[in-house]
Design an enzyme around this catalytic site. Sequence first.
Site, mmCIF file in Angstrom:
data_model
loop_
_atom_site.group_PDB
_atom_site.id
_atom_site.type_symbol
_atom_site.label_atom_id
_atom_site.label_comp_id
_atom_site.label_asym_id
_atom_site.label_seq_id
_atom_site.Cartn_x
_atom_site.Cartn_y
_atom_site.Cartn_z
ATOM 1 N N GLU A 262 14.378 -3.058 15.961
ATOM 2 C CA GLU A 262 14.329 -2.501 14.746
ATOM 3 C C GLU A 262 15.784 -1.824 14.508
ATOM 4 O O GLU A 262 16.099 -1.176 15.272
ATOM 5 C CB GLU A 262 13.222 -1.565 14.521
ATOM 6 C CG GLU A 262 13.275 -0.626 12.929
ATOM 7 C CD GLU A 262 13.250 -1.508 12.133
ATOM 8 O OE1 GLU A 262 12.708 -2.370 11.842
ATOM 9 O OE2 GLU A 262 14.398 -1.353 11.197
ATOM 10 N N CYS B 215 7.662 -0.885 3.719
ATOM 11 C CA CYS B 215 6.540 -0.448 3.274
ATOM 12 C C CYS B 215 6.307 0.985 3.662
ATOM 13 O O CYS B 215 6.163 1.921 2.666
ATOM 14 C CB CYS B 215 5.146 -1.161 4.240
ATOM 15 S SG CYS B 215 3.669 -0.562 3.913
ATOM 16 N N ILE C 94 6.358 -3.107 -8.682
ATOM 17 C CA ILE C 94 7.511 -2.042 -8.507
ATOM 18 C C ILE C 94 8.088 -1.559 -9.645
ATOM 19 O O ILE C 94 8.153 -0.338 -9.867
ATOM 20 C CB ILE C 94 8.490 -2.621 -7.723
ATOM 21 C CG1 ILE C 94 7.976 -3.373 -6.300
ATOM 22 C CG2 ILE C 94 9.500 -1.988 -7.308
ATOM 23 C CD1 ILE C 94 8.950 -3.974 -5.201
ATOM 24 N N GLU D 47 5.296 0.536 -11.546
ATOM 25 C CA GLU D 47 5.036 1.835 -10.837
ATOM 26 C C GLU D 47 6.095 2.996 -11.152
ATOM 27 O O GLU D 47 5.904 3.951 -11.359
ATOM 28 C CB GLU D 47 4.754 1.775 -9.281
ATOM 29 C CG GLU D 47 3.392 1.133 -9.065
ATOM 30 C CD GLU D 47 3.182 0.770 -7.755
ATOM 31 O OE1 GLU D 47 4.008 1.438 -6.943
ATOM 32 O OE2 GLU D 47 2.362 0.053 -7.259
ATOM 33 N N ALA E 30 14.168 -4.435 -11.120
ATOM 34 C CA ALA E 30 13.061 -4.478 -10.142
ATOM 35 C C ALA E 30 12.617 -6.093 -10.573
ATOM 36 O O ALA E 30 11.596 -6.343 -10.944
ATOM 37 C CB ALA E 30 11.931 -3.579 -10.596
ATOM 38 N N ALA F 221 2.226 -5.858 1.984
ATOM 39 C CA ALA F 221 2.074 -5.535 3.227
ATOM 40 C C ALA F 221 0.701 -6.096 3.978
ATOM 41 O O ALA F 221 0.822 -6.100 5.061
ATOM 42 C CB ALA F 221 1.829 -3.834 3.498
ATOM 43 N N HIS G 53 -24.898 5.353 -7.632
ATOM 44 C CA HIS G 53 -24.803 5.823 -9.283
ATOM 45 C C HIS G 53 -24.539 7.372 -8.942
ATOM 46 O O HIS G 53 -25.253 8.066 -8.095
ATOM 47 C CB HIS G 53 -26.207 5.563 -9.876
ATOM 48 C CG HIS G 53 -25.957 6.449 -11.157
ATOM 49 N ND1 HIS G 53 -25.246 5.906 -12.458
ATOM 50 C CD2 HIS G 53 -26.606 7.480 -11.633
ATOM 51 C CE1 HIS G 53 -25.321 6.568 -13.316
ATOM 52 N NE2 HIS G 53 -25.987 7.521 -12.877
HETATM 53 C C1 FAD Z 1 8.928 0.060 -4.055
HETATM 54 C C2 FAD Z 1 7.942 -1.128 -3.288
HETATM 55 C C3 FAD Z 1 6.695 -0.808 -3.266
HETATM 56 C C4 FAD Z 1 5.848 -1.402 -2.527
HETATM 57 N N1 FAD Z 1 4.471 -1.220 -2.642
HETATM 58 C C5 FAD Z 1 3.477 -1.935 -2.068
HETATM 59 C C6 FAD Z 1 2.140 -1.736 -2.078
HETATM 60 O O1 FAD Z 1 1.873 -0.645 -2.670
HETATM 61 N N2 FAD Z 1 1.412 -2.576 -1.284
HETATM 62 C C7 FAD Z 1 1.784 -3.673 -0.737
HETATM 63 O O2 FAD Z 1 0.811 -4.396 -0.103
HETATM 64 N N3 FAD Z 1 3.033 -3.978 -0.483
HETATM 65 C C8 FAD Z 1 3.935 -3.254 -1.224
HETATM 66 N N4 FAD Z 1 5.348 -3.522 -1.403
HETATM 67 C C9 FAD Z 1 5.770 -4.653 -0.408
HETATM 68 C C10 FAD Z 1 5.561 -4.294 1.173
HETATM 69 O O3 FAD Z 1 6.421 -3.200 1.342
HETATM 70 C C11 FAD Z 1 6.326 -5.531 1.863
HETATM 71 O O4 FAD Z 1 5.297 -6.750 1.505
HETATM 72 C C12 FAD Z 1 6.070 -5.146 3.374
HETATM 73 O O5 FAD Z 1 6.970 -4.272 3.856
HETATM 74 C C13 FAD Z 1 6.673 -6.662 3.968
HETATM 75 O O6 FAD Z 1 6.495 -6.128 5.557
HETATM 76 P P1 FAD Z 1 7.386 -6.931 6.654
HETATM 77 O O7 FAD Z 1 7.021 -6.441 7.859
HETATM 78 O O8 FAD Z 1 7.365 -8.540 6.301
HETATM 79 O O9 FAD Z 1 8.812 -6.496 6.233
HETATM 80 P P2 FAD Z 1 9.646 -5.108 6.008
HETATM 81 O O10 FAD Z 1 8.682 -4.069 5.731
HETATM 82 O O11 FAD Z 1 10.785 -5.342 5.058
HETATM 83 O O12 FAD Z 1 10.094 -4.710 7.602
HETATM 84 C C14 FAD Z 1 11.174 -5.341 8.157
HETATM 85 C C15 FAD Z 1 11.923 -4.439 9.192
HETATM 86 O O13 FAD Z 1 12.755 -5.382 9.786
HETATM 87 C C16 FAD Z 1 13.837 -4.854 9.910
HETATM 88 N N5 FAD Z 1 15.085 -5.626 10.074
HETATM 89 C C17 FAD Z 1 15.602 -6.687 9.295
HETATM 90 N N6 FAD Z 1 16.520 -7.405 10.014
HETATM 91 C C18 FAD Z 1 16.651 -7.097 11.199
HETATM 92 C C19 FAD Z 1 17.476 -7.368 12.298
HETATM 93 N N7 FAD Z 1 18.180 -8.158 12.354
HETATM 94 N N8 FAD Z 1 17.202 -6.531 13.435
HETATM 95 C C20 FAD Z 1 16.402 -5.514 13.563
HETATM 96 N N9 FAD Z 1 15.749 -5.232 12.467
HETATM 97 C C21 FAD Z 1 15.620 -5.654 11.418
HETATM 98 C C22 FAD Z 1 14.214 -3.956 8.813
HETATM 99 O O14 FAD Z 1 14.900 -2.822 9.064
HETATM 100 C C23 FAD Z 1 12.711 -3.444 8.471
HETATM 101 O O15 FAD Z 1 12.384 -2.318 9.144
HETATM 102 C C24 FAD Z 1 6.174 -2.767 -1.837
HETATM 103 C C25 FAD Z 1 7.700 -3.102 -1.737
HETATM 104 C C26 FAD Z 1 8.408 -2.077 -2.450
HETATM 105 C C27 FAD Z 1 9.822 -2.484 -2.357
#
Ligand code: FAD
Length: 463
Positions: A33, A41, A183, A186, A267, A317, A442
């Site tokens: 990371e 998330c 997004i 919200e 957004a 997520a 209920h």
């Molecule tokens: C404002 C907002 C609100 C949201 N609300 C919701 C919600 O309410 N419910 C929901 O289900 N989803 C929500 N989402 C979507 C959700 O956040 C994402 O779908 C989810 O985080 C995706 O998970 P992931 O593990 O694929 O990637 P991410 O959560 O994006 O994690 C990827 C990680 O990889 C790391 N990384 C990237 N490249 C590298 C590298 N080369 N080396 C090391 N580390 C690296 C990043 O730093 C990051 O920590 C929201 C998104 C946003 C932007």
Amino acid sequence: MSKFDVIVLGSGPGGYVTAIRASQLGFKTAIVEKESLGGVCLNWGCIPTKALLKSAQVFEYLKHAEDYGLSAKDVDYDFGAVVKRSRGVAEGMSKGIQFLMKKNKIEVLNGYGKVQPGKKVLVKGEHGDTAEYSADHIIIATGARSRELPSLPQDGKKVIGYREAMSLEKQPKKMIVVGSGAIGIEFAYFYNSLGTEVTVVEYLPNIVPVEDEDVSKQLERSFKKAGVKIKTSAEVTKVDTSGDGVKATVKTSKGEEVLEADIVLSAVGIKTNIENIGLEDVGIAVDRDKILVNDYYQTNIPGYYAIGDVTPGQALAHVASAEGILCVEKIAGMHVEALDYGNIPGCTYCIPEVASVGLTEKQAKEQGYDIKIGKFPFSASGKAKASGNADGFVKVIFDAKYGEWLGCHMIGVGVTDMIAEAVVARKLETTGHEILKAVHPHPTMSEAVMEAVAAAYDEVIHI
Ligand SMILES: Cc1cc2nc3c(=O)[nH]c(=O)nc-3n(C[C@H](O)[C@H](O)[C@H](O)COP(=O)(O)OP(=O)(O)OC[C@H]3O[C@@H](n4cnc5c(N)ncnc54)[C@H](O)[C@@H]3O)c2cc1C
């Protein structure tokens, strides 16, 4: 060089959940990371936005204390404190992931990771130091970031993405939100609740365009009543940031107009983090911004997998986590069933909340189903009335021939916690009559699901 069974690249809800499941299955696991554990998330998405929204909701309740026979004098807020609370919640959640990594004996490799041929991962630390690791299985979960449109380049100050929107130092007086997906909506709700003058600009004819049209229309009515301006079938074609604020040119069928604001929030979706992570070096196939995978998240190169936002499924997520679990269970040789992307719930946490799963009415008709629809308004629900939250409804769609529950669409307070009933019922292939015979407590908001189903079968009691 350290050798692992599984290395996960990225610690979002895809990556960290995958790592925990891998460790549970007996794999020696590491996670790479480059920022704080927990990904978008926990740090910049689901969790900090819900903390902001809770502050807005409590504020709304306090402002309307009299509706409940109460009085709350001089109700006010401190924007900085609201943001600080949200950041604190995110930080706490990230620390929780540190604890989970330790508990599950997962090695955390801090730094920027790149996949390499020969099932290796190169990790570059903060100070430029590099180390190489190898694993039998490498799982890419690098997620995504805010997508930039050429007509709307983000400068992080006047034209911003979601990260800036949840950590502004000063509350804008006027804000334009471009895009009305979860997004955008919200943030529109949050800022409007605190008194910012908000205009939402949506390219498509309806806000929350993936939702059933009835839900979109109801949300539009609620938002307009709360003072949010909404422009649909409208496009921001350019922004001028040269003056004090921003001038955004908005094009509609009626022509062009220039809107002024302090800040424009873009957004308009996400862009995957697939650049500079070694995909080309390994030969991993990509199509239109997404890493190509099969039902078990294997890429075209054996030993390399991808899950979460970097792959074609819904960018949520819970999808990322489910994909990761399935991926490692398959690696462990377990019998796994491919994920049903047609049964993924989607939620928007503004007030009223929106939640849905399955087909919309339009989609069901387009797919040729003969359908039965049932709708139950919260205005007829005792719990909703007692809570002072009678806006919204539950709408269910059944296949008239075989009774399959095709879709469920809800708008109202608390519906994001209610949608799981429809998800489970659909997973178990439950029919409408089985739902009716499952007695609901209920008074609860969840009775509205049972009543909506009853309405579909002309057996509704309370309307
Ligand atoms: C404002 C907002 C609100 C949201 N609300 C919701 C919600 O309410 N419910 C929901 O289900 N989803 C929500 N989402 C979507 C959700 O956040 C994402 O779908 C989810 O985080 C995706 O998970 P992931 O593990 O694929 O990637 P991410 O959560 O994006 O994690 C990827 C990680 O990889 C790391 N990384 C990237 N490249 C590298 C590298 N080369 N080396 C090391 N580390 C690296 C990043 O730093 C990051 O920590 C929201 C998104 C946003 C932007």
